[in-house]
Write a protein that holds these residues in place. Structure first.
Motif, PDB file in Angstrom:
ATOM      1  N   GLY A 170       0.789  -1.227   0.000  1.00 60.19           N
ATOM      2  CA  GLY A 170       0.000   0.000   0.000  1.00 60.19           C
ATOM      3  C   GLY A 170       0.824   1.281   0.000  1.00 60.19           C
ATOM      4  O   GLY A 170       0.720   2.094  -0.934  1.00 60.19           O
ATOM      5  N   PRO A 171       1.676   1.497   1.018  1.00 60.22           N
ATOM      6  CA  PRO A 171       2.459   2.743   1.032  1.00 60.22           C
ATOM      7  C   PRO A 171       3.437   2.844  -0.131  1.00 60.22           C
ATOM      8  O   PRO A 171       3.696   3.946  -0.633  1.00 60.22           O
ATOM      9  N   LEU A 172       4.011   1.695  -0.551  1.00 61.12           N
ATOM     10  CA  LEU A 172       4.962   1.727  -1.662  1.00 61.12           C
ATOM     11  C   LEU A 172       4.279   2.147  -2.958  1.00 61.12           C
ATOM     12  O   LEU A 172       4.830   2.934  -3.738  1.00 61.12           O
ATOM     13  N   VAL A 173       3.072   1.629  -3.202  1.00 59.47           N
ATOM     14  CA  VAL A 173       2.339   1.992  -4.415  1.00 59.47           C
ATOM     15  C   VAL A 173       1.942   3.461  -4.381  1.00 59.47           C
ATOM     16  O   VAL A 173       1.992   4.165  -5.397  1.00 59.47           O
ATOM     17  N   VAL A 174       1.557   3.963  -3.195  1.00 57.72           N
ATOM     18  CA  VAL A 174       1.208   5.387  -3.074  1.00 57.72           C
ATOM     19  C   VAL A 174       2.421   6.260  -3.357  1.00 57.72           C
ATOM     20  O   VAL A 174       2.332   7.278  -4.056  1.00 57.72           O
ATOM     21  N   ASP A 175       3.593   5.871  -2.827  1.00 56.33           N
ATOM     22  CA  ASP A 175       4.803   6.645  -3.106  1.00 56.33           C
ATOM     23  C   ASP A 175       5.124   6.660  -4.597  1.00 56.33           C
ATOM     24  O   ASP A 175       5.618   7.654  -5.132  1.00 56.33           O
ATOM     25  N   ALA A 176       4.845   5.534  -5.276  1.00 56.22           N
ATOM     26  CA  ALA A 176       5.198   5.427  -6.691  1.00 56.22           C
ATOM     27  C   ALA A 176       4.143   6.023  -7.612  1.00 56.22           C
ATOM     28  O   ALA A 176       4.468   6.677  -8.601  1.00 56.22           O
ATOM     29  N   GLY A 177       2.872   5.792  -7.313  1.00 60.56           N
ATOM     30  CA  GLY A 177       1.816   6.221  -8.234  1.00 60.56           C
ATOM     31  C   GLY A 177       0.715   7.038  -7.610  1.00 60.56           C
ATOM     32  O   GLY A 177      -0.313   7.282  -8.268  1.00 60.56           O
ATOM     33  N   GLY A 178       0.881   7.447  -6.363  1.00 61.53           N
ATOM     34  CA  GLY A 178      -0.132   8.259  -5.719  1.00 61.53           C
ATOM     35  C   GLY A 178      -1.408   7.483  -5.436  1.00 61.53           C
ATOM     36  O   GLY A 178      -1.452   6.240  -5.545  1.00 61.53           O
ATOM     37  N   LEU A 179      -2.455   8.191  -5.081  1.00 60.82           N
ATOM     38  CA  LEU A 179      -3.735   7.547  -4.795  1.00 60.82           C
ATOM     39  C   LEU A 179      -4.302   6.812  -6.012  1.00 60.82           C
ATOM     40  O   LEU A 179      -4.825   5.700  -5.859  1.00 60.82           O
ATOM     41  N   PRO A 180      -4.193   7.353  -7.242  1.00 61.63           N
ATOM     42  CA  PRO A 180      -4.704   6.605  -8.401  1.00 61.63           C
ATOM     43  C   PRO A 180      -4.041   5.238  -8.561  1.00 61.63           C
ATOM     44  O   PRO A 180      -4.688   4.261  -8.925  1.00 61.63           O
ATOM     45  N   GLY A 181      -2.745   5.155  -8.236  1.00 61.67           N
ATOM     46  CA  GLY A 181      -2.036   3.894  -8.396  1.00 61.67           C
ATOM     47  C   GLY A 181      -2.548   2.817  -7.461  1.00 61.67           C
ATOM     48  O   GLY A 181      -2.770   1.675  -7.873  1.00 61.67           O
ATOM     49  N   VAL A 182      -2.780   3.158  -6.189  1.00 58.58           N
ATOM     50  CA  VAL A 182      -3.209   2.139  -5.239  1.00 58.58           C
ATOM     51  C   VAL A 182      -4.656   1.715  -5.501  1.00 58.58           C
ATOM     52  O   VAL A 182      -5.012   0.539  -5.352  1.00 58.58           O
ATOM     53  N   VAL A 183      -5.512   2.643  -5.938  1.00 53.88           N
ATOM     54  CA  VAL A 183      -6.896   2.277  -6.236  1.00 53.88           C
ATOM     55  C   VAL A 183      -6.960   1.402  -7.487  1.00 53.88           C
ATOM     56  O   VAL A 183      -7.703   0.418  -7.542  1.00 53.88           O
ATOM     57  N   ALA A 184      -6.153   1.737  -8.503  1.00 58.52           N
ATOM     58  CA  ALA A 184      -6.144   0.938  -9.728  1.00 58.52           C
ATOM     59  C   ALA A 184      -5.614  -0.468  -9.465  1.00 58.52           C
ATOM     60  O   ALA A 184      -6.143  -1.454 -10.000  1.00 58.52           O
ATOM     61  N   THR A 185      -4.568  -0.584  -8.660  1.00 62.58           N
ATOM     62  CA  THR A 185      -4.021  -1.909  -8.334  1.00 62.58           C
ATOM     63  C   THR A 185      -5.053  -2.743  -7.588  1.00 62.58           C
ATOM     64  O   THR A 185      -5.198  -3.951  -7.836  1.00 62.58           O
ATOM     65  N   SER A 186      -5.784  -2.125  -6.686  1.00 65.70           N
ATOM     66  CA  SER A 186      -6.850  -2.838  -5.972  1.00 65.70           C
ATOM     67  C   SER A 186      -7.922  -3.314  -6.943  1.00 65.70           C
ATOM     68  O   SER A 186      -8.422  -4.448  -6.826  1.00 65.70           O
ATOM     69  N   ALA A 187      -8.287  -2.479  -7.917  1.00 67.83           N
ATOM     70  CA  ALA A 187      -9.311  -2.858  -8.896  1.00 67.83           C
ATOM     71  C   ALA A 187      -8.890  -4.093  -9.684  1.00 67.83           C
ATOM     72  O   ALA A 187      -9.695  -5.008  -9.910  1.00 67.83           O
ATOM     73  N   VAL A 188      -7.634  -4.141 -10.096  1.00 63.67           N
ATOM     74  CA  VAL A 188      -7.139  -5.300 -10.847  1.00 63.67           C
ATOM     75  C   VAL A 188      -7.240  -6.563  -9.998  1.00 63.67           C
ATOM     76  O   VAL A 188      -7.663  -7.625 -10.478  1.00 63.67           O
ATOM     77  N   ALA A 189      -6.868  -6.478  -8.714  1.00 60.92           N
ATOM     78  CA  ALA A 189      -6.926  -7.651  -7.830  1.00 60.92           C
ATOM     79  C   ALA A 189      -8.363  -8.137  -7.662  1.00 60.92           C
ATOM     80  O   ALA A 189      -8.630  -9.346  -7.711  1.00 60.92           O
ATOM     81  N   TYR A 190      -9.306  -7.218  -7.491  1.00 66.40           N
ATOM     82  CA  TYR A 190     -10.711  -7.617  -7.332  1.00 66.40           C
ATOM     83  C   TYR A 190     -11.227  -8.304  -8.599  1.00 66.40           C
ATOM     84  O   TYR A 190     -11.924  -9.326  -8.525  1.00 66.40           O
ATOM     85  N   LEU A 191     -10.903  -7.773  -9.756  1.00 65.60           N
ATOM     86  CA  LEU A 191     -11.417  -8.352 -10.996  1.00 65.60           C
ATOM     87  C   LEU A 191     -10.784  -9.711 -11.282  1.00 65.60           C
ATOM     88  O   LEU A 191     -11.449 -10.604 -11.826  1.00 65.60           O
ATOM     89  N   LEU A 192      -9.533  -9.900 -10.911  1.00 65.12           N
ATOM     90  CA  LEU A 192      -8.931 -11.227 -11.026  1.00 65.12           C
ATOM     91  C   LEU A 192      -9.645 -12.225 -10.116  1.00 65.12           C
ATOM     92  O   LEU A 192      -9.850 -13.394 -10.480  1.00 65.12           O
ATOM     93  N   ALA A 193     -10.032 -11.765  -8.930  1.00 65.46           N
ATOM     94  CA  ALA A 193     -10.760 -12.626  -7.999  1.00 65.46           C
ATOM     95  C   ALA A 193     -12.091 -13.070  -8.594  1.00 65.46           C
ATOM     96  O   ALA A 193     -12.520 -14.217  -8.420  1.00 65.46           O
ATOM     97  N   VAL A 194     -12.777 -12.173  -9.314  1.00 67.55           N
ATOM     98  CA  VAL A 194     -14.043 -12.533  -9.966  1.00 67.55           C
ATOM     99  C   VAL A 194     -13.828 -13.681 -10.940  1.00 67.55           C
ATOM    100  O   VAL A 194     -14.582 -14.670 -10.949  1.00 67.55           O
ATOM    101  N   LEU A 195     -12.793 -13.589 -11.757  1.00 61.39           N
ATOM    102  CA  LEU A 195     -12.523 -14.640 -12.744  1.00 61.39           C
ATOM    103  C   LEU A 195     -12.211 -15.972 -12.062  1.00 61.39           C
ATOM    104  O   LEU A 195     -12.651 -17.036 -12.515  1.00 61.39           O
TER     105      LEU A 195
END
Length: 428
Positions: A170-195
């Motif tokens: 979480g903090p590493l992604v925020v440092d690298a990509g800000g709030l958009p980066g951590v929310v987008a990474t979470s979205a990818v994980a959720y959609l993989l879980a659906v599949l």
């Protein structure tokens, strides 16, 4: 049993049962995504969003993110009872993925106000509050009876592993990509879980439905009736609920300590999260080997946690903070193992579903309180003072737990602790 069958039986359940492995991996992804967003958003609020109320803002966010698990418990129970597990699991993950993806797009466009960050946290927490109990309920539909214990073990390990991974990223992604980066990474994980969930089969569902068709549902006791004959357990639960107010505040204090005392970045927050997570995992695996009665072990662990939480307030430094959180995590793991096993022995088998559901709700209800109180205090007290408050608050709880074990009904506790766990279907 043939040599091939023997080798297959020794393989981990997630490999022997691909459907369970996919659903379990889905849970791992959803919990890691939820934790990553929570920790990342708190670090963003403390380290980037600025403002004069960093403590209160982060505390309110964590409070909002933990309320659904408590407030929605009756709704979750009805939804899980009325709908097929795969539908509920995939639906919860899909909604979470859609919310996170929308939040990522808005954040990237610079149009995500503070209220929207809170709303995203609330929505993701609500989806997770539905996903986790549904998976617990669906375990008998995914595996054979002989594998239920192994499946439960995998499921219980998910929170520690996902918390460690999500808290680290979480903090590493925020440092690298800000709030958009951590929310987008979470979205990818959720959609993989659906599949993963949609690709799984629930082979036991039909068989169990046929086996139970026409059976009268047994009358279940209310929680008040369950706890009426267990005064010792009531006192223990109150003690741990009080302890949680001070221990779970660490998730508010850690970012404030990192910024205000260590003057460091998100990588330090991630390292502190990792120290806590690794300590919890080690404690979970070694807790059964710690000698002594559960009450003695629990009181000792609370006392050690009090010292460990207070130490960074007396001696500032990276190494001190890392070591202290590793010790706190170990104590949390030990307490969890010893007391869940104890409750398994003391609570009658027919009452366990209600008891453990309410136990989780009771302990979880303290997290919003701790987040709000310590978040508000963080705007008026230094992070080192907050560490001392945490440590001091645990001291009377440790004494109260020790006193609870010394009451006369502690004899029943000692007798029960010496007995092996009841097998599935037997009463304690």
């Amino acid at each position: 049993m043939s040599a091939v069958d023997s080798r297959a039986a020794r393989r981990p359940l997630v490999l022997r049962n691909p459907s369970f492995g996919r659903v379990w991996t889905g849970q791992l992804l959803t919990q890691a995504a939820s934790r990553m967003f929570q920790v990342g958003a708190v670090w963003w609020l403390v380290g980037f969003a600025g403002g004069h109320h960093r403590g209160l803002d982060s505390g309110l966010f964590l409070m909002v993110s933990t309320l659904p698990a408590v407030a929605l418990a009756p709704v979750v129970a009805r939804v899980v009872a009325r709908h097929a597990p795969r539908t509920v699991l995939a639906g919860a993950a899909a909604v979470a993925g859609a919310v996170a993806a929308t939040g990522a797009l808005l954040a990237q466009a610079g149009a995500l106000p503070m209220a929207a960050v809170y709303a995203v946290g609330l929505a993701l927490a609500a989806c997770q509050a539905l996903f986790d109990p549904c998976l617990t309920t669906s375990v008998p539909e995914l595996v054979d009876d002989a594998d239920i214990e192994a499946a439960t073990g995998f499921e219980l390990s998910t929170q520690s592993v996902a918390g460690l991974g999500g808290g680290l990223l979480g903090p590493l992604v925020v440092d690298a990509g800000g709030l958009p980066g951590v929310v987008a990474t979470s979205a990818v994980a959720y959609l993989l879980a659906v599949l993963l969930v949609l690709s799984a089969r629930f082979p036991q569902a039909t068989a169990r439905a046929r086996a139970t068709a026409g059976d009268a549902a047994p009358a279940r006791r209310t929680l008040r009736q369950v706890l009426a004959g267990l005064p010792f357990i009531r006192r223990v639960l109150v003690c741990f609920a009080a302890a949680n107010v001070f221990t779970t505040a660490v998730y508010v204090v850690m970012p404030l300590y990192t910024r205000g005392v260590l003057h460091s970045t998100g990588s330090t927050v991630a390292s502190l999260e990792a120290a806590l997570g690794v300590g919890t995992l080690v404690g979970s695996f070694t807790g059964a080997r710690v000698p002594g009665r559960p009450i003695a072990v629990g009181s000792m662990c609370l006392a050690v946690m009090a010292a460990a939480l207070g130490l960074p307030g007396l001696v500032a430094g990276h190494a001190v903070a890392f070591g202290a959180l590793a010790v706190v995590g170990w104590c949390v793991g030990v307490i969890g193992v010893r007391f869940v096993a104890l409750f398994q022995r003391l609570v009658p088998a027919d009452d366990k579903p209600e008891f453990f559901a309410v136990m989780q709700a009771l302990l979880g209800a303290t997290f919003p309180v701790a987040s709000l109180v310590f978040g508000a205090l963080g705007d008026h007290l230094t992070a080192r003072t907050l560490c001392l408050v945490q440590g001091a608050g645990l001291v009377p709880v440790a004494l109260a737990l020790w006193w609870a074990g010394g009451r006369k009904d502690g004899d029943a506790l000692r007798a029960a602790a010496a007995q092996p766990l009841a097998r599935a279907g037997e009463t304690s």
